[in-house]
Design a protein around this motif. Structure first.
Motif, PDB file in Angstrom:
ATOM      1  N   LYS A 163      52.002  16.320 -25.658  1.00 52.69           N
ATOM      2  CA  LYS A 163      51.304  15.135 -26.137  1.00 52.69           C
ATOM      3  C   LYS A 163      52.017  14.597 -27.374  1.00 52.69           C
ATOM      4  CE  LYS A 163      46.747  13.393 -27.470  1.00 52.69           C
ATOM      5  NZ  LYS A 163      45.314  13.750 -27.710  1.00 52.69           N
ATOM      6  N   HIS A 191      56.610   4.434 -19.325  1.00 56.47           N
ATOM      7  CA  HIS A 191      55.282   4.008 -18.897  1.00 56.47           C
ATOM      8  C   HIS A 191      54.212   4.834 -19.580  1.00 56.47           C
ATOM      9  CE1 HIS A 191      56.813   1.800 -15.290  1.00 56.47           C
ATOM     10  NE2 HIS A 191      57.756   2.718 -15.345  1.00 56.47           N
ATOM     11  N   THR A 192      53.002   4.302 -19.534  1.00 53.46           N
ATOM     12  CA  THR A 192      51.841   5.116 -19.844  1.00 53.46           C
ATOM     13  C   THR A 192      51.496   5.945 -18.612  1.00 53.46           C
ATOM     14  OG1 THR A 192      50.409   3.278 -19.218  1.00 53.46           O
ATOM     15  CG2 THR A 192      50.915   3.532 -21.548  1.00 53.46           C
ATOM     16  N   GLN A 193      50.547   6.838 -18.737  1.00 51.11           N
ATOM     17  CA  GLN A 193      50.220   7.778 -17.667  1.00 51.11           C
ATOM     18  C   GLN A 193      49.669   7.076 -16.427  1.00 51.11           C
ATOM     19  OE1 GLN A 193      47.261  10.600 -18.810  1.00 51.11           O
ATOM     20  NE2 GLN A 193      47.771  12.075 -17.202  1.00 51.11           N
ATOM     21  N   SER A 201      51.456   0.646 -16.490  1.00 47.42           N
ATOM     22  CA  SER A 201      51.553   0.054 -17.816  1.00 47.42           C
ATOM     23  C   SER A 201      52.958   0.307 -18.367  1.00 47.42           C
ATOM     24  CB  SER A 201      50.503   0.676 -18.737  1.00 47.42           C
ATOM     25  OG  SER A 201      50.589   0.134 -20.030  1.00 47.42           O
ATOM     26  N   VAL A 203      55.918   0.172 -20.941  1.00 45.60           N
ATOM     27  CA  VAL A 203      56.078   0.109 -22.395  1.00 45.60           C
ATOM     28  C   VAL A 203      57.409  -0.535 -22.759  1.00 45.60           C
ATOM     29  CG1 VAL A 203      56.216   1.464 -24.527  1.00 45.60           C
ATOM     30  CG2 VAL A 203      54.650   2.151 -22.706  1.00 45.60           C
ATOM     31  N   ALA A 223      54.636   6.013 -30.784  1.00 46.75           N
ATOM     32  CA  ALA A 223      53.608   6.519 -29.879  1.00 46.75           C
ATOM     33  C   ALA A 223      52.222   6.033 -30.303  1.00 46.75           C
ATOM     34  CB  ALA A 223      53.650   8.034 -29.843  1.00 46.75           C
ATOM     35  N   LYS A 224      51.382   5.784 -29.305  1.00 51.63           N
ATOM     36  CA  LYS A 224      50.013   5.337 -29.554  1.00 51.63           C
ATOM     37  C   LYS A 224      49.041   6.497 -29.389  1.00 51.63           C
ATOM     38  CE  LYS A 224      50.813   0.573 -28.048  1.00 51.63           C
ATOM     39  NZ  LYS A 224      50.388  -0.500 -27.117  1.00 51.63           N
ATOM     40  N   VAL A 227      47.367   8.280 -25.633  1.00 59.13           N
ATOM     41  CA  VAL A 227      48.175   7.831 -24.498  1.00 59.13           C
ATOM     42  C   VAL A 227      49.154   8.931 -24.101  1.00 59.13           C
ATOM     43  CG1 VAL A 227      49.873   6.150 -23.696  1.00 59.13           C
ATOM     44  CG2 VAL A 227      47.983   5.417 -25.140  1.00 59.13           C
ATOM     45  N   THR A 228      49.271   9.192 -22.804  1.00 57.73           N
ATOM     46  CA  THR A 228      50.284  10.096 -22.273  1.00 57.73           C
ATOM     47  C   THR A 228      51.352   9.266 -21.590  1.00 57.73           C
ATOM     48  OG1 THR A 228      48.645  11.830 -21.929  1.00 57.73           O
ATOM     49  CG2 THR A 228      50.704  12.030 -20.721  1.00 57.73           C
ATOM     50  N   TYR A 229      52.602   9.671 -21.744  1.00 58.94           N
ATOM     51  CA  TYR A 229      53.721   8.868 -21.250  1.00 58.94           C
ATOM     52  C   TYR A 229      54.457   9.571 -20.111  1.00 58.94           C
ATOM     53  CZ  TYR A 229      53.084   6.148 -25.530  1.00 58.94           C
ATOM     54  OH  TYR A 229      52.562   5.365 -26.524  1.00 58.94           O
TER      55      TYR A 229
END
Length: 283
Positions: A163, A191-193, A201, A203, A223-224, A227-229
Protein backbone atom coordinates in the motif's frame (compact mmCIF):
# COMPACT_ATOMS: atom_id res chain seq x y z
CA UNK A 1 82.16 -7.35 42.82
CA UNK A 2 78.79 -7.16 41.14
CA UNK A 3 78.60 -4.22 38.68
CA UNK A 4 74.96 -3.93 37.49
CA UNK A 5 74.44 -2.25 34.10
CA UNK A 6 71.47 -1.18 32.01
CA UNK A 7 70.83 -3.74 29.20
CA UNK A 8 70.93 -1.37 26.20
CA UNK A 9 73.50 1.40 26.84
CA UNK A 10 75.40 -0.33 29.64
CA UNK A 11 74.87 2.56 32.05
CA UNK A 12 76.00 2.12 35.63
CA UNK A 13 73.37 1.10 38.18
CA UNK A 14 73.56 1.13 41.98
CA UNK A 15 74.42 -2.24 43.48
CA UNK A 16 71.70 -2.97 46.05
CA UNK A 17 72.95 -6.42 46.95
CA UNK A 18 74.07 -5.23 50.39
CA UNK A 19 73.92 -2.09 52.53
CA UNK A 20 77.62 -1.52 52.09
CA UNK A 21 77.32 -1.18 48.29
CA UNK A 22 74.26 1.01 48.28
CA UNK A 23 75.90 4.37 48.03
CA UNK A 24 75.74 7.05 45.36
CA UNK A 25 78.96 7.72 43.46
CA UNK A 26 78.50 11.00 41.55
CA UNK A 27 81.24 10.27 39.07
CA UNK A 28 80.09 6.71 38.38
CA UNK A 29 76.35 7.19 38.24
CA UNK A 30 76.18 10.66 36.74
CA UNK A 31 79.34 11.71 34.90
CA UNK A 32 80.18 8.33 33.42
CA UNK A 33 76.57 7.63 32.46
CA UNK A 34 76.13 11.02 30.76
CA UNK A 35 79.35 10.50 28.82
CA UNK A 36 78.00 7.17 27.48
CA UNK A 37 74.70 8.81 26.52
CA UNK A 38 76.54 11.66 24.83
CA UNK A 39 78.67 9.23 22.82
CA UNK A 40 75.54 7.58 21.39
CA UNK A 41 73.80 10.79 20.35
CA UNK A 42 74.38 12.23 16.90
CA UNK A 43 75.84 15.70 16.64
CA UNK A 44 74.02 18.59 15.00
CA UNK A 45 76.29 18.25 11.97
CA UNK A 46 75.58 14.51 11.72
CA UNK A 47 71.83 15.13 11.92
CA UNK A 48 72.07 17.73 9.16
CA UNK A 49 73.97 15.29 6.95
CA UNK A 50 71.35 12.60 7.61
CA UNK A 51 68.49 14.99 6.79
CA UNK A 52 70.22 15.95 3.56
CA UNK A 53 70.80 12.31 2.59
CA UNK A 54 67.16 11.39 3.26
CA UNK A 55 66.00 14.36 1.22
CA UNK A 56 68.06 13.17 -1.74
CA UNK A 57 66.42 9.74 -1.77
CA UNK A 58 64.34 9.50 -4.95
CA UNK A 59 61.10 7.57 -4.35
CA UNK A 60 59.32 7.12 -7.69
CA UNK A 61 55.58 7.58 -8.15
CA UNK A 62 53.68 4.33 -7.77
CA UNK A 63 52.04 2.75 -10.78
CA UNK A 64 50.40 -0.52 -11.73
CA UNK A 65 53.87 -1.98 -12.41
CA UNK A 66 56.09 -0.11 -9.92
CA UNK A 67 56.16 0.39 -6.17
CA UNK A 68 56.42 3.96 -4.92
CA UNK A 69 54.71 6.92 -3.33
CA UNK A 70 51.04 7.55 -4.06
CA UNK A 71 48.60 10.45 -3.70
CA UNK A 72 45.41 9.89 -1.67
CA UNK A 73 42.09 10.89 -3.23
CA UNK A 74 38.45 11.26 -2.12
CA UNK A 75 37.24 11.16 -5.73
CA UNK A 76 34.66 8.38 -6.30
CA UNK A 77 34.02 8.93 -10.00
CA UNK A 78 37.54 9.32 -11.34
CA UNK A 79 39.48 7.06 -13.70
CA UNK A 80 43.04 7.65 -12.50
CA UNK A 81 45.26 4.61 -11.93
CA UNK A 82 47.93 6.53 -10.00
CA UNK A 83 46.02 7.61 -6.86
CA UNK A 84 44.75 5.64 -3.85
CA UNK A 85 41.17 5.82 -2.61
CA UNK A 86 40.55 6.90 0.99
CA UNK A 87 38.30 5.37 3.61
CA UNK A 88 35.96 8.34 3.19
CA UNK A 89 35.64 7.72 -0.55
CA UNK A 90 34.83 4.05 0.04
CA UNK A 91 32.17 5.02 2.55
CA UNK A 92 30.70 7.53 0.07
CA UNK A 93 30.42 4.72 -2.49
CA UNK A 94 28.81 2.43 0.05
CA UNK A 95 26.30 5.05 1.14
CA UNK A 96 25.49 5.82 -2.48
CA UNK A 97 24.83 2.16 -3.19
CA UNK A 98 22.51 1.93 -0.20
CA UNK A 99 20.62 5.18 -0.78
CA UNK A 100 20.30 5.24 -4.57
CA UNK A 101 21.19 2.06 -6.40
CA UNK A 102 19.13 -0.31 -4.30
CA UNK A 103 15.66 1.19 -3.78
CA UNK A 104 12.87 -1.30 -3.30
CA UNK A 105 10.86 -2.31 -6.38
CA UNK A 106 7.17 -2.50 -5.48
CA UNK A 107 6.11 -4.21 -8.74
CA UNK A 108 6.74 -7.99 -8.79
CA UNK A 109 7.81 -9.90 -11.91
CA UNK A 110 8.48 -6.73 -13.80
CA UNK A 111 10.41 -8.31 -16.67
CA UNK A 112 8.60 -11.62 -17.01
CA UNK A 113 11.35 -13.75 -15.43
CA UNK A 114 8.57 -15.58 -13.57
CA UNK A 115 6.38 -16.03 -16.63
CA UNK A 116 3.04 -14.28 -16.26
CA UNK A 117 2.85 -14.50 -12.48
CA UNK A 118 1.17 -11.32 -11.30
CA UNK A 119 -0.06 -10.34 -14.79
CA UNK A 120 -3.19 -10.92 -16.89
CA UNK A 121 -3.39 -11.03 -20.67
CA UNK A 122 -6.68 -9.58 -21.89
CA UNK A 123 -6.41 -10.37 -25.59
CA UNK A 124 -6.52 -14.15 -26.24
CA UNK A 125 -6.16 -13.63 -30.00
CA UNK A 126 -3.00 -11.52 -29.87
CA UNK A 127 -1.44 -12.02 -26.43
CA UNK A 128 1.92 -10.94 -25.13
CA UNK A 129 4.60 -13.58 -24.68
CA UNK A 130 7.78 -13.82 -22.61
CA UNK A 131 11.12 -13.08 -24.28
CA UNK A 132 14.20 -14.90 -22.96
CA UNK A 133 16.38 -11.79 -22.72
CA UNK A 134 18.81 -12.71 -25.51
CA UNK A 135 20.97 -11.24 -26.86
CA UNK A 136 21.09 -8.65 -24.06
CA UNK A 137 19.55 -7.79 -20.76
CA UNK A 138 16.79 -9.49 -18.78
CA UNK A 139 13.72 -11.19 -20.17
CA UNK A 140 10.84 -9.02 -21.39
CA UNK A 141 7.16 -8.88 -22.28
CA UNK A 142 7.05 -9.20 -26.07
CA UNK A 143 4.33 -8.60 -28.65
CA UNK A 144 5.04 -9.71 -32.22
CA UNK A 145 2.89 -9.01 -35.25
CA UNK A 146 -0.01 -6.63 -35.85
CA UNK A 147 -2.72 -5.68 -33.37
CA UNK A 148 -6.46 -6.04 -33.59
CA UNK A 149 -8.32 -3.50 -35.74
CA UNK A 150 -11.15 -3.22 -33.22
CA UNK A 151 -9.55 -2.73 -29.81
CA UNK A 152 -6.23 -2.25 -28.10
CA UNK A 153 -4.09 -5.09 -26.75
CA UNK A 154 -3.84 -4.98 -22.98
CA UNK A 155 -1.89 -6.77 -20.23
CA UNK A 156 -2.55 -5.79 -16.60
CA UNK A 157 -0.67 -6.41 -13.38
CA UNK A 158 -2.22 -7.47 -10.12
CA UNK A 159 -2.71 -4.60 -7.66
CA UNK A 160 0.54 -3.61 -6.01
CA UNK A 161 1.06 -5.80 -2.93
CA UNK A 162 2.37 -2.80 -0.97
CA UNK A 163 0.00 0.00 0.00
CA UNK A 164 1.44 3.37 -1.01
CA UNK A 165 1.83 6.16 1.52
CA UNK A 166 -0.59 9.01 0.82
CA UNK A 167 1.13 12.27 -0.16
CA UNK A 168 4.44 10.55 -0.91
CA UNK A 169 6.16 10.76 -4.31
CA UNK A 170 6.60 7.57 -6.36
CA UNK A 171 8.13 6.81 -9.76
CA UNK A 172 7.19 4.24 -12.39
CA UNK A 173 9.96 3.60 -14.94
CA UNK A 174 10.37 1.13 -17.80
CA UNK A 175 12.60 0.05 -20.71
CA UNK A 176 10.78 0.10 -24.08
CA UNK A 177 11.62 -1.04 -27.60
CA UNK A 178 9.56 -0.69 -30.79
CA UNK A 179 11.08 -2.14 -33.96
CA UNK A 180 8.68 0.04 -35.97
CA UNK A 181 10.38 3.16 -34.61
CA UNK A 182 7.08 4.98 -34.13
CA UNK A 183 6.30 6.95 -30.96
CA UNK A 184 3.34 6.27 -28.65
CA UNK A 185 2.66 2.74 -29.96
CA UNK A 186 3.69 1.18 -26.64
CA UNK A 187 2.02 2.55 -23.52
CA UNK A 188 2.73 1.69 -19.89
CA UNK A 189 -0.17 2.95 -17.82
CA UNK A 190 -0.66 3.63 -14.13
CA UNK A 191 -4.19 2.87 -12.89
CA UNK A 192 -6.17 2.76 -9.72
CA UNK A 193 -7.34 -0.65 -8.53
CA UNK A 194 -9.82 -2.94 -10.26
CA UNK A 195 -9.35 -2.00 -13.91
CA UNK A 196 -10.43 -4.59 -16.50
CA UNK A 197 -10.40 -4.97 -20.26
CA UNK A 198 -12.84 -2.10 -20.73
CA UNK A 199 -10.62 0.40 -18.94
CA UNK A 200 -10.51 1.95 -15.50
CA UNK A 201 -9.27 4.97 -13.65
CA UNK A 202 -6.16 6.06 -15.56
CA UNK A 203 -3.64 8.09 -13.56
CA UNK A 204 -0.82 8.61 -16.09
CA UNK A 205 0.83 7.02 -19.15
CA UNK A 206 4.39 6.45 -20.34
CA UNK A 207 4.66 6.37 -24.16
CA UNK A 208 7.53 4.95 -26.20
CA UNK A 209 9.74 7.30 -28.23
CA UNK A 210 10.26 7.25 -32.00
CA UNK A 211 13.34 5.02 -31.93
CA UNK A 212 14.19 1.40 -32.68
CA UNK A 213 16.58 1.22 -29.69
CA UNK A 214 15.90 0.31 -26.09
CA UNK A 215 15.15 3.48 -24.12
CA UNK A 216 14.06 4.15 -20.54
CA UNK A 217 11.08 6.35 -19.72
CA UNK A 218 9.48 7.26 -16.41
CA UNK A 219 6.64 9.13 -14.72
CA UNK A 220 6.42 10.54 -11.21
CA UNK A 221 3.23 11.01 -9.21
CA UNK A 222 1.94 11.62 -5.70
CA UNK A 223 0.01 8.76 -4.10
CA UNK A 224 -3.53 9.40 -2.90
CA UNK A 225 -5.14 8.22 0.31
CA UNK A 226 -7.17 5.01 0.22
CA UNK A 227 -6.15 4.10 -3.35
CA UNK A 228 -4.45 0.91 -4.55
CA UNK A 229 -2.55 1.05 -7.83
CA UNK A 230 -1.67 -1.33 -10.64
CA UNK A 231 0.09 -1.14 -14.00
CA UNK A 232 -0.91 -2.08 -17.53
CA UNK A 233 0.94 -2.47 -20.83
CA UNK A 234 -1.16 -1.53 -23.85
CA UNK A 235 -0.81 -1.29 -27.61
CA UNK A 236 -3.18 0.72 -29.78
CA UNK A 237 -5.52 -1.05 -32.19
CA UNK A 238 -4.74 -1.41 -35.87
CA UNK A 239 -0.93 -1.27 -35.53
CA UNK A 240 1.18 -2.83 -38.31
CA UNK A 241 3.34 -5.87 -37.68
CA UNK A 242 6.40 -5.15 -35.52
CA UNK A 243 8.17 -6.38 -32.41
CA UNK A 244 7.26 -4.33 -29.36
CA UNK A 245 8.90 -5.09 -26.00
CA UNK A 246 8.73 -3.90 -22.40
CA UNK A 247 11.10 -4.87 -19.60
CA UNK A 248 12.56 -3.78 -16.25
CA UNK A 249 9.48 -2.03 -14.92
CA UNK A 250 10.37 -0.33 -11.65
CA UNK A 251 7.82 1.06 -9.19
CA UNK A 252 9.65 2.80 -6.36
CA UNK A 253 9.43 5.58 -3.81
CA UNK A 254 11.18 8.80 -4.79
CA UNK A 255 12.01 10.40 -8.14
CA UNK A 256 14.80 8.18 -9.51
CA UNK A 257 13.72 7.02 -12.98
CA UNK A 258 16.98 5.12 -13.62
CA UNK A 259 16.87 2.83 -10.60
CA UNK A 260 16.44 -0.91 -11.05
CA UNK A 261 16.56 -4.10 -9.02
CA UNK A 262 14.69 -7.37 -8.87
CA UNK A 263 14.14 -7.73 -5.14
CA UNK A 264 10.35 -7.83 -5.60
CA UNK A 265 10.75 -10.88 -7.86
CA UNK A 266 12.50 -12.85 -5.12
CA UNK A 267 9.86 -11.98 -2.55
CA UNK A 268 7.03 -12.70 -5.02
CA UNK A 269 8.48 -16.06 -6.04
CA UNK A 270 9.00 -17.15 -2.43
CA UNK A 271 5.46 -16.11 -1.52
CA UNK A 272 3.98 -18.17 -4.36
CA UNK A 273 6.14 -21.18 -3.58
CA UNK A 274 4.90 -21.06 -0.01
CA UNK A 275 1.33 -20.98 -1.34
CA UNK A 276 2.09 -23.76 -3.89
CA UNK A 277 0.87 -21.36 -6.56
CA UNK A 278 3.87 -21.31 -8.91
CA UNK A 279 2.24 -20.67 -12.27
CA UNK A 280 -1.07 -19.18 -13.22
CA UNK A 281 -2.46 -19.89 -16.72
CA UNK A 282 -2.74 -17.06 -19.23
CA UNK A 283 -6.35 -15.98 -19.71
Amino acid sequence: MNEPKTPNLGLNKIDRSSPSTTYFDLDKYLDQNWEKVDEGVATKEELEELRKAVGEINVPDASLTQKGKVQLSNEVGGTSETVAITEKALNDVRQGAISKNRPSNLLPNSSGELGFMGWWNFDPYAPFRIGNGAPEGPSSFVFNGSTSTTKSTLMVSDPLPTKLEAGKTYTLSVDMLNSAGVSSEINVNLHTQNIDNSGGSLVATIKCDATTEWHRKSLTFTAKSGVTYNVSISLGYGLPAATRQVRRLMFTAGKDGEAWNQDANDKFLLMNIQKSNIWRPIV
